[in-house]
Design a protein around this motif. Structure first.
Motif: not given
Length: 268
Positions: A99-102, A191-196, A250-255
């Protein structure tokens, strides 16, 4: 694993955006829009950018353990609990490392808090936490959660402020998880909502007939097989191998999906 892994907690609580694997999604940072529309007026259509779509690929996090048949045959809660505790901790740490690496690759802030006598300066800490919140929690639909290393958790528990004690399950009234995915004195706001992403299943397999390379960095694989002398026959040694595999992606959907805080342990 939700008590040991931020990633497991995020998926268990359904805070993240559940998305399908290997499917083109809207570009990172792209949001759908809505507007007040009076009768007879056209409805605005969100023009999605498909030049750089978000694609979440399925990954595997795995751990293996070789133990004696005597231990595995122990059907008591103590015997099974010992094995499961060891594997759960290993998988939880690997999940949070993933998670943290992503998130670190997605453009994050990292602030340093000074310490004195092993304890953080409270004003400096609150300023860093507010900076992290302002950086990450920018939308009403956000789901912020703190990730705290064990060393940082010990520091926060001693500052004399109950709101900053992660052992209570919260930091500044925001959910907190103590994780081994951080080393040293470090904490982060996600922000969990910023993760897809998705965590769809856990596989547990055992065998007593395999030949196992006893190494944490095995050299033998299907693409570039390399011989090894450190192999053990489970049948000959009366042993059992346990394999735990978590399928996730998982991938972040926001920077601005995460911000990190490091405690400067150089103070005296």
């Amino acid at each position: 694993m939700r008590t040991q892994s931020v990633l497991a907690r995020i998926f268990a609580e359904r805070w993240a955006l559940r998305v399908p694997f290997n499917t083109r999604l809207m570009s990172v940072g792209m949001d759908a829009t809505a507007a007040v529309v009076t009768g007879g007026k056209p409805i605005p259509v969100t023009d999605l950018d498909w030049d750089d779509p978000l694609i979440v690929e399925r990954e595997k996090i795995a751990a293996a353990l070789v133990l004696t048949k005597e231990l595995w045959a122990d059907a008591t809660a103590a015997g099974q609990g010992f094995v499961n505790t060891q594997m759960r901790a290993a998988i939880a740490t690997a999940c949070d490392n993933f998670l943290f690496a992503k998130l670190t690759d997605s453009g994050t802030s990292d602030e340093t808090v000074t310490t004195l006598g092993g304890l953080p300066d409270i004003d400096d800490l609150r300023g860093a936490m507010l900076g992290a919140l302002n950086s990450v929690h920018t939308r009403a639909a956000g789901n912020p959660v703190w990730a705290v290393s064990p060393t940082a958790a010990n520091m926060l528990a001693m500052v004399g402020d109950e709101e900053l004690n992660p052992f209570s399950g919260q930091v500044a009234k925001i959910p907190a998880v103590i994780t081994s995915g951080f080393t040293g004195s470090r904490m982060g706001l996600v922000d969990a909502a910023a993760i897809g992403g998705n965590l769809d299943r856990l596989e547990i397999v055992s065998t007593d007939e395999a030949v196992v390379e006893m190494a944490t960095d095995p050299t033998n694989d299907t693409t570039t097989p390399t011989g090894s002398d450190s192999v053990v026959s489970l049948f000959q040694t009366d042993s059992v191998a346990m394999k735990y595999v978590v399928h996730l992606g998982l991938e972040p959907v926001r920077d601005n999906s995460a911000a990190f805080i490091t405690f400067d342990e150089g103070g005296s």
